[in-house]
Enzyme design. Sequence first.
Site, PDB file in Angstrom:
ATOM      1  N   LEU A  97       0.814  -1.222   0.000  1.00 21.09           N
ATOM      2  CA  LEU A  97       0.000   0.000   0.000  1.00 21.09           C
ATOM      3  C   LEU A  97       0.843   1.266   0.000  1.00 21.09           C
ATOM      4  O   LEU A  97       0.467   2.264  -0.608  1.00 21.09           O
ATOM      5  CB  LEU A  97      -0.933   0.024   1.213  1.00 21.09           C
ATOM      6  CG  LEU A  97      -2.295  -0.672   1.117  1.00 21.09           C
ATOM      7  CD1 LEU A  97      -3.057  -0.462   2.412  1.00 21.09           C
ATOM      8  CD2 LEU A  97      -3.100  -0.147  -0.059  1.00 21.09           C
ATOM      9  N   HIS A  98       1.972   1.233   0.688  1.00 20.89           N
ATOM     10  CA  HIS A  98       2.757   2.470   0.822  1.00 20.89           C
ATOM     11  C   HIS A  98       3.342   2.938  -0.510  1.00 20.89           C
ATOM     12  O   HIS A  98       3.766   4.081  -0.619  1.00 20.89           O
ATOM     13  CB  HIS A  98       3.838   2.319   1.889  1.00 20.89           C
ATOM     14  CG  HIS A  98       4.992   1.441   1.503  1.00 20.89           C
ATOM     15  ND1 HIS A  98       6.210   1.502   2.130  1.00 20.89           N
ATOM     16  CD2 HIS A  98       5.122   0.460   0.562  1.00 20.89           C
ATOM     17  CE1 HIS A  98       7.046   0.620   1.601  1.00 20.89           C
ATOM     18  NE2 HIS A  98       6.403  -0.024   0.647  1.00 20.89           N
ATOM     19  N   GLY A  99       3.357   2.096  -1.510  1.00 20.14           N
ATOM     20  CA  GLY A  99       3.895   2.490  -2.796  1.00 20.14           C
ATOM     21  C   GLY A  99       2.926   3.252  -3.679  1.00 20.14           C
ATOM     22  O   GLY A  99       3.275   3.618  -4.799  1.00 20.14           O
TER      23      GLY A  99
ATOM     24  N   PHE B 281       3.474   6.883  -0.341  1.00 21.18           N
ATOM     25  CA  PHE B 281       3.837   7.355   0.997  1.00 21.18           C
ATOM     26  C   PHE B 281       3.371   6.359   2.054  1.00 21.18           C
ATOM     27  O   PHE B 281       2.399   5.631   1.862  1.00 21.18           O
ATOM     28  CB  PHE B 281       3.221   8.736   1.292  1.00 21.18           C
ATOM     29  CG  PHE B 281       1.709   8.750   1.292  1.00 21.18           C
ATOM     30  CD1 PHE B 281       0.998   8.536   2.463  1.00 21.18           C
ATOM     31  CD2 PHE B 281       0.998   8.970   0.114  1.00 21.18           C
ATOM     32  CE1 PHE B 281      -0.398   8.557   2.471  1.00 21.18           C
ATOM     33  CE2 PHE B 281      -0.400   8.979   0.110  1.00 21.18           C
ATOM     34  CZ  PHE B 281      -1.094   8.779   1.294  1.00 21.18           C
TER      35      PHE B 281
END
Length: 345
Positions: free
Chosen positions: A253-255, A310
Amino acid sequence: MEQQTAIDPARIMQVGMGFWASKTLLTAVKLNLFTLLGKGQQSTKQIKNQLGLQTTDRHVSDWLDTLVSLGFLNREGIFDSANYSNTPDTDLFLDKNKPSYIGGILQMANNRSYNIWSNLETALKTGKPQNEASAGNMELFQVLYQDPQKLQEFMDAMSGIQSGNFRALVNKFDFDRYKTMADLGGADAWLSIQVCLKHPNIQCINFDLGPVEPLANKKIAQFNLQERITHLTGDFMKDELPDAEVYTMGNILHGMDESIKQQLINKIYEKLPDKGVFIAIENIIDNERRQNTFGLLMSLNMLLENGDGFDYSFVDFEKWATKAGFKKVEIMPLTGPCSAAIAYK
Protein backbone atom coordinates in the site's frame (compact mmCIF):
# COMPACT_ATOMS: atom_id res chain seq x y z
CA MET A 1 20.54 27.85 40.87
CA GLU A 2 18.88 25.97 38.04
CA GLN A 3 21.31 23.71 36.21
CA GLN A 4 21.35 24.22 32.47
CA THR A 5 21.46 21.26 30.11
CA ALA A 6 24.64 21.28 28.08
CA ILE A 7 24.12 21.73 24.37
CA ASP A 8 26.58 20.08 22.00
CA PRO A 9 26.67 19.15 18.32
CA ALA A 10 27.31 15.42 18.85
CA ARG A 11 23.92 14.20 17.64
CA ILE A 12 23.96 16.55 14.66
CA MET A 13 27.34 15.18 13.62
CA GLN A 14 26.33 11.57 14.31
CA VAL A 15 23.31 11.78 12.02
CA GLY A 16 24.85 14.13 9.46
CA MET A 17 27.86 11.88 8.97
CA GLY A 18 25.84 8.71 9.49
CA PHE A 19 26.54 7.52 5.95
CA TRP A 20 30.13 6.78 7.03
CA ALA A 21 28.96 4.12 9.47
CA SER A 22 26.27 2.93 7.08
CA LYS A 23 28.70 2.38 4.22
CA THR A 24 31.12 0.59 6.55
CA LEU A 25 28.44 -1.97 7.44
CA LEU A 26 27.03 -2.23 3.90
CA THR A 27 30.52 -2.91 2.54
CA ALA A 28 30.98 -5.71 5.07
CA VAL A 29 27.72 -7.28 3.92
CA LYS A 30 28.62 -6.81 0.25
CA LEU A 31 32.00 -8.52 0.77
CA ASN A 32 30.40 -11.36 2.77
CA LEU A 33 32.56 -10.63 5.81
CA PHE A 34 29.98 -11.96 8.27
CA THR A 35 29.48 -15.10 6.20
CA LEU A 36 33.24 -15.69 6.25
CA LEU A 37 33.34 -15.23 10.03
CA GLY A 38 30.34 -17.55 10.36
CA LYS A 39 32.92 -20.33 9.82
CA GLY A 40 34.91 -19.18 12.85
CA GLN A 41 37.35 -16.60 14.16
CA GLN A 42 39.77 -15.10 11.61
CA SER A 43 42.91 -12.94 11.83
CA THR A 44 43.32 -9.63 10.02
CA LYS A 45 45.58 -11.20 7.39
CA GLN A 46 43.21 -14.14 6.87
CA ILE A 47 40.30 -11.77 6.31
CA LYS A 48 42.36 -9.58 3.99
CA ASN A 49 43.50 -12.53 1.89
CA GLN A 50 40.16 -14.36 1.72
CA LEU A 51 38.23 -11.21 0.78
CA GLY A 52 40.89 -10.17 -1.77
CA LEU A 53 41.52 -6.75 -0.23
CA GLN A 54 44.41 -4.82 -1.79
CA THR A 55 44.72 -1.91 0.64
CA THR A 56 47.21 -1.73 3.53
CA ASP A 57 46.93 -3.89 6.65
CA ARG A 58 46.38 -0.67 8.63
CA HIS A 59 43.30 0.26 6.60
CA VAL A 60 41.90 -3.25 6.83
CA SER A 61 42.31 -2.97 10.61
CA ASP A 62 40.62 0.45 10.51
CA TRP A 63 37.64 -1.07 8.72
CA LEU A 64 37.36 -4.09 11.01
CA ASP A 65 37.90 -2.05 14.17
CA THR A 66 35.22 0.41 13.09
CA LEU A 67 32.85 -2.56 12.93
CA VAL A 68 34.04 -3.54 16.42
CA SER A 69 33.32 -0.03 17.72
CA LEU A 70 29.87 -0.13 16.13
CA GLY A 71 29.11 -3.41 17.88
CA PHE A 72 29.06 -5.63 14.77
CA LEU A 73 32.27 -7.61 15.43
CA ASN A 74 34.10 -9.03 18.43
CA ARG A 75 37.91 -8.81 18.60
CA GLU A 76 40.66 -10.43 20.64
CA GLY A 77 44.14 -8.88 20.49
CA ILE A 78 45.04 -5.87 18.38
CA PHE A 79 46.67 -5.20 14.98
CA ASP A 80 48.87 -8.19 13.98
CA SER A 81 47.62 -10.27 16.89
CA ALA A 82 43.93 -9.40 16.31
CA ASN A 83 41.35 -12.12 15.73
CA TYR A 84 37.80 -11.18 14.74
CA SER A 85 34.46 -12.96 15.12
CA ASN A 86 30.79 -12.17 14.64
CA THR A 87 28.62 -10.82 17.41
CA PRO A 88 25.47 -12.86 18.18
CA ASP A 89 23.25 -10.60 16.05
CA THR A 90 25.52 -10.41 13.00
CA ASP A 91 26.11 -14.17 13.24
CA LEU A 92 22.36 -14.82 13.21
CA PHE A 93 21.23 -12.24 10.69
CA LEU A 94 24.19 -11.58 8.36
CA ASP A 95 25.64 -15.04 7.69
CA LYS A 96 24.31 -16.09 4.27
CA ASN A 97 24.46 -19.73 5.26
CA LYS A 98 21.78 -19.29 7.93
CA PRO A 99 18.03 -19.23 7.17
CA SER A 100 17.72 -16.16 9.40
CA TYR A 101 19.84 -14.07 6.96
CA ILE A 102 18.42 -10.59 6.36
CA GLY A 103 21.31 -9.20 4.34
CA GLY A 104 19.26 -9.03 1.15
CA ILE A 105 17.76 -5.67 2.12
CA LEU A 106 21.25 -4.38 2.97
CA GLN A 107 22.62 -5.65 -0.34
CA MET A 108 19.89 -3.70 -2.10
CA ALA A 109 20.64 -0.66 0.05
CA ASN A 110 24.27 -0.83 -1.01
CA ASN A 111 23.62 -1.54 -4.69
CA ARG A 112 20.61 0.74 -5.26
CA SER A 113 19.27 2.82 -2.40
CA TYR A 114 22.59 4.37 -1.37
CA ASN A 115 22.88 6.23 -4.67
CA ILE A 116 19.16 6.93 -4.99
CA TRP A 117 19.07 8.62 -1.58
CA SER A 118 21.81 11.02 -2.66
CA ASN A 119 19.09 12.64 -4.81
CA LEU A 120 16.62 13.35 -1.99
CA GLU A 121 16.86 17.11 -2.48
CA THR A 122 16.00 16.68 -6.17
CA ALA A 123 13.02 14.50 -5.27
CA LEU A 124 11.75 17.11 -2.77
CA LYS A 125 12.12 19.90 -5.32
CA THR A 126 10.53 18.02 -8.23
CA GLY A 127 8.26 15.40 -6.65
CA LYS A 128 9.70 12.90 -9.13
CA PRO A 129 11.15 9.45 -8.40
CA GLN A 130 14.92 9.13 -8.52
CA ASN A 131 15.32 5.41 -9.17
CA GLU A 132 16.27 3.51 -12.33
CA ALA A 133 12.88 4.12 -13.92
CA SER A 134 12.58 7.84 -13.03
CA ALA A 135 8.97 7.53 -14.16
CA GLY A 136 5.54 7.15 -12.61
CA ASN A 137 4.24 5.17 -9.69
CA MET A 138 5.65 1.63 -9.35
CA GLU A 139 7.49 1.80 -12.68
CA LEU A 140 10.53 0.49 -10.82
CA PHE A 141 9.15 -3.03 -11.13
CA GLN A 142 9.05 -2.87 -14.91
CA VAL A 143 12.80 -2.28 -14.79
CA LEU A 144 13.40 -5.08 -12.26
CA TYR A 145 11.39 -7.59 -14.29
CA GLN A 146 13.82 -7.16 -17.18
CA ASP A 147 16.82 -8.23 -15.09
CA PRO A 148 16.49 -11.62 -13.32
CA GLN A 149 19.47 -10.90 -11.08
CA LYS A 150 18.09 -7.57 -9.88
CA LEU A 151 14.64 -9.12 -9.43
CA GLN A 152 16.09 -11.93 -7.29
CA GLU A 153 18.04 -9.36 -5.27
CA PHE A 154 14.84 -7.38 -4.69
CA MET A 155 12.90 -10.51 -3.65
CA ASP A 156 15.68 -11.50 -1.24
CA ALA A 157 15.67 -7.98 0.19
CA MET A 158 11.94 -8.01 0.79
CA SER A 159 12.03 -11.47 2.36
CA GLY A 160 14.88 -10.39 4.59
CA ILE A 161 13.30 -7.23 5.90
CA GLN A 162 9.91 -8.90 6.45
CA SER A 163 10.96 -12.25 7.97
CA GLY A 164 10.68 -11.13 11.58
CA ASN A 165 7.40 -9.35 10.94
CA PHE A 166 5.86 -12.32 9.15
CA ARG A 167 6.83 -14.67 11.98
CA ALA A 168 5.41 -12.27 14.54
CA LEU A 169 2.16 -12.03 12.59
CA VAL A 170 1.67 -15.79 12.27
CA ASN A 171 2.25 -16.14 16.02
CA LYS A 172 -0.07 -13.29 17.02
CA PHE A 173 -2.94 -13.52 14.51
CA ASP A 174 -5.22 -16.55 14.66
CA PHE A 175 -5.11 -17.82 11.09
CA ASP A 176 -6.61 -21.12 12.32
CA ARG A 177 -10.02 -19.43 12.23
CA TYR A 178 -9.83 -19.25 8.43
CA LYS A 179 -9.56 -21.79 5.63
CA THR A 180 -8.12 -19.61 2.86
CA MET A 181 -5.69 -16.70 2.52
CA ALA A 182 -4.45 -14.75 -0.50
CA ASP A 183 -1.30 -12.66 -0.29
CA LEU A 184 -1.69 -9.87 -2.85
CA GLY A 185 1.65 -8.87 -4.33
CA GLY A 186 3.10 -11.85 -2.50
CA ALA A 187 6.43 -11.86 -4.38
CA ASP A 188 8.28 -15.11 -3.62
CA ALA A 189 5.48 -16.42 -1.34
CA TRP A 190 7.44 -15.91 1.87
CA LEU A 191 4.41 -14.82 3.91
CA SER A 192 2.29 -17.72 2.65
CA ILE A 193 5.11 -20.10 3.56
CA GLN A 194 5.30 -18.71 7.10
CA VAL A 195 1.53 -18.95 7.54
CA CYS A 196 1.44 -22.56 6.33
CA LEU A 197 4.37 -23.63 8.49
CA LYS A 198 2.61 -22.34 11.60
CA HIS A 199 -1.03 -23.10 10.75
CA PRO A 200 -1.57 -26.59 9.27
CA ASN A 201 -5.16 -26.24 8.03
CA ILE A 202 -5.09 -23.10 5.88
CA GLN A 203 -4.68 -23.00 2.09
CA CYS A 204 -2.83 -20.03 0.59
CA ILE A 205 -2.68 -18.26 -2.76
CA ASN A 206 0.37 -16.21 -3.71
CA PHE A 207 -1.01 -13.58 -6.12
CA ASP A 208 1.53 -11.62 -8.16
CA LEU A 209 2.71 -10.85 -11.68
CA GLY A 210 4.14 -13.43 -14.08
CA PRO A 211 7.86 -12.58 -13.78
CA VAL A 212 7.96 -13.61 -10.10
CA GLU A 213 6.18 -16.96 -10.63
CA PRO A 214 9.40 -19.01 -11.09
CA LEU A 215 10.90 -17.48 -7.94
CA ALA A 216 7.74 -18.16 -5.94
CA ASN A 217 7.35 -21.74 -7.13
CA LYS A 218 11.01 -22.45 -6.39
CA LYS A 219 10.69 -21.18 -2.82
CA ILE A 220 7.38 -22.99 -2.25
CA ALA A 221 9.01 -26.23 -3.41
CA GLN A 222 11.95 -25.71 -1.03
CA PHE A 223 9.49 -26.07 1.85
CA ASN A 224 7.45 -28.87 0.20
CA LEU A 225 4.29 -26.75 0.35
CA GLN A 226 3.10 -27.20 -3.26
CA GLU A 227 -0.10 -28.87 -1.99
CA ARG A 228 -1.02 -25.91 0.20
CA ILE A 229 0.30 -22.82 -1.63
CA THR A 230 -0.63 -21.98 -5.20
CA HIS A 231 0.95 -19.16 -7.16
CA LEU A 232 -1.69 -17.37 -9.21
CA THR A 233 -0.52 -14.89 -11.80
CA GLY A 234 -2.41 -11.62 -11.89
CA ASP A 235 -2.41 -7.87 -11.33
CA PHE A 236 -4.33 -6.92 -8.17
CA MET A 237 -5.20 -3.52 -9.62
CA LYS A 238 -6.50 -4.76 -12.99
CA ASP A 239 -7.62 -8.36 -12.48
CA GLU A 240 -10.28 -9.98 -10.33
CA LEU A 241 -8.94 -10.98 -6.95
CA PRO A 242 -8.85 -14.67 -6.02
CA ASP A 243 -11.44 -15.94 -3.54
CA ALA A 244 -10.15 -15.92 0.05
CA GLU A 245 -11.31 -15.24 3.59
CA VAL A 246 -8.14 -13.30 4.42
CA TYR A 247 -6.26 -10.89 2.16
CA THR A 248 -2.76 -9.80 3.13
CA MET A 249 -0.39 -7.21 1.68
CA GLY A 250 3.19 -6.73 2.83
CA ASN A 251 4.79 -3.37 1.99
CA ILE A 252 2.42 -2.79 -0.92
CA LEU A 253 0.00 0.00 0.00
CA HIS A 254 2.76 2.47 0.82
CA GLY A 255 3.90 2.49 -2.80
CA MET A 256 0.65 4.11 -4.00
CA ASP A 257 -0.91 7.55 -3.87
CA GLU A 258 -3.98 8.06 -1.67
CA SER A 259 -6.59 7.62 -4.40
CA ILE A 260 -5.11 4.27 -5.49
CA LYS A 261 -4.82 3.15 -1.86
CA GLN A 262 -8.54 3.82 -1.43
CA GLN A 263 -9.45 2.11 -4.71
CA LEU A 264 -7.58 -1.03 -3.73
CA ILE A 265 -9.04 -1.17 -0.21
CA ASN A 266 -12.51 -0.72 -1.73
CA LYS A 267 -11.83 -3.58 -4.15
CA ILE A 268 -10.65 -5.85 -1.34
CA TYR A 269 -13.72 -5.05 0.77
CA GLU A 270 -16.11 -5.82 -2.08
CA LYS A 271 -14.43 -9.19 -2.78
CA LEU A 272 -14.13 -10.39 0.81
CA PRO A 273 -16.90 -12.61 2.22
CA ASP A 274 -18.74 -11.58 5.38
CA LYS A 275 -16.40 -11.63 8.38
CA GLY A 276 -13.42 -11.59 6.01
CA VAL A 277 -10.21 -9.81 6.99
CA PHE A 278 -7.70 -7.51 5.31
CA ILE A 279 -4.20 -7.24 6.82
CA ALA A 280 -1.66 -4.60 5.70
CA ILE A 281 1.85 -5.20 7.04
CA GLU A 282 3.91 -2.01 6.94
CA ASN A 283 5.89 0.51 8.98
CA ILE A 284 2.75 2.18 10.30
CA ILE A 285 3.66 5.70 11.44
CA ASP A 286 2.53 6.74 14.93
CA ASN A 287 -0.52 9.01 14.81
CA GLU A 288 1.41 11.98 16.23
CA ARG A 289 4.19 11.46 13.65
CA ARG A 290 6.95 11.90 16.24
CA GLN A 291 8.34 8.45 17.09
CA ASN A 292 8.45 6.00 14.18
CA THR A 293 11.49 7.48 12.47
CA PHE A 294 11.94 4.43 10.26
CA GLY A 295 8.34 4.69 9.06
CA LEU A 296 8.84 8.34 8.18
CA LEU A 297 12.12 7.56 6.41
CA MET A 298 10.38 4.78 4.51
CA SER A 299 7.81 7.32 3.36
CA LEU A 300 10.64 9.46 1.97
CA ASN A 301 11.95 6.29 0.32
CA MET A 302 8.59 5.97 -1.44
CA LEU A 303 9.05 9.50 -2.78
CA LEU A 304 12.43 8.48 -4.15
CA GLU A 305 11.14 5.19 -5.57
CA ASN A 306 7.62 6.07 -6.72
CA GLY A 307 7.12 9.82 -6.59
CA ASP A 308 3.62 9.80 -5.12
CA GLY A 309 3.68 6.81 -2.77
CA PHE A 310 3.84 7.36 1.00
CA ASP A 311 3.70 5.53 4.32
CA TYR A 312 0.78 6.23 6.61
CA SER A 313 -0.48 6.24 10.19
CA PHE A 314 -3.13 3.99 11.70
CA VAL A 315 -5.54 6.94 11.63
CA ASP A 316 -5.03 7.11 7.85
CA PHE A 317 -5.68 3.38 7.46
CA GLU A 318 -8.76 3.57 9.67
CA LYS A 319 -10.17 6.37 7.50
CA TRP A 320 -9.69 4.43 4.25
CA ALA A 321 -10.98 1.13 5.70
CA THR A 322 -14.05 2.76 7.24
CA LYS A 323 -14.83 4.55 3.98
CA ALA A 324 -14.65 1.21 2.17
CA GLY A 325 -17.16 -0.29 4.61
CA PHE A 326 -15.09 -2.28 7.09
CA LYS A 327 -16.76 -2.56 10.50
CA LYS A 328 -13.72 -2.78 12.75
CA VAL A 329 -10.02 -1.92 12.53
CA GLU A 330 -7.11 -2.62 14.86
CA ILE A 331 -3.34 -2.33 14.91
CA MET A 332 -1.04 -5.20 15.89
CA PRO A 333 2.61 -4.33 16.67
CA LEU A 334 5.05 -6.76 15.06
CA THR A 335 8.81 -6.20 15.20
CA GLY A 336 10.66 -2.90 15.49
CA PRO A 337 8.85 -0.14 13.57
CA CYS A 338 6.49 -2.52 11.75
CA SER A 339 2.84 -3.24 12.55
CA ALA A 340 -0.13 -4.98 10.99
CA ALA A 341 -3.15 -2.76 10.27
CA ILE A 342 -6.15 -5.11 10.31
CA ALA A 343 -9.65 -4.45 8.97
CA TYR A 344 -12.62 -6.76 9.61
CA LYS A 345 -15.65 -6.90 7.30
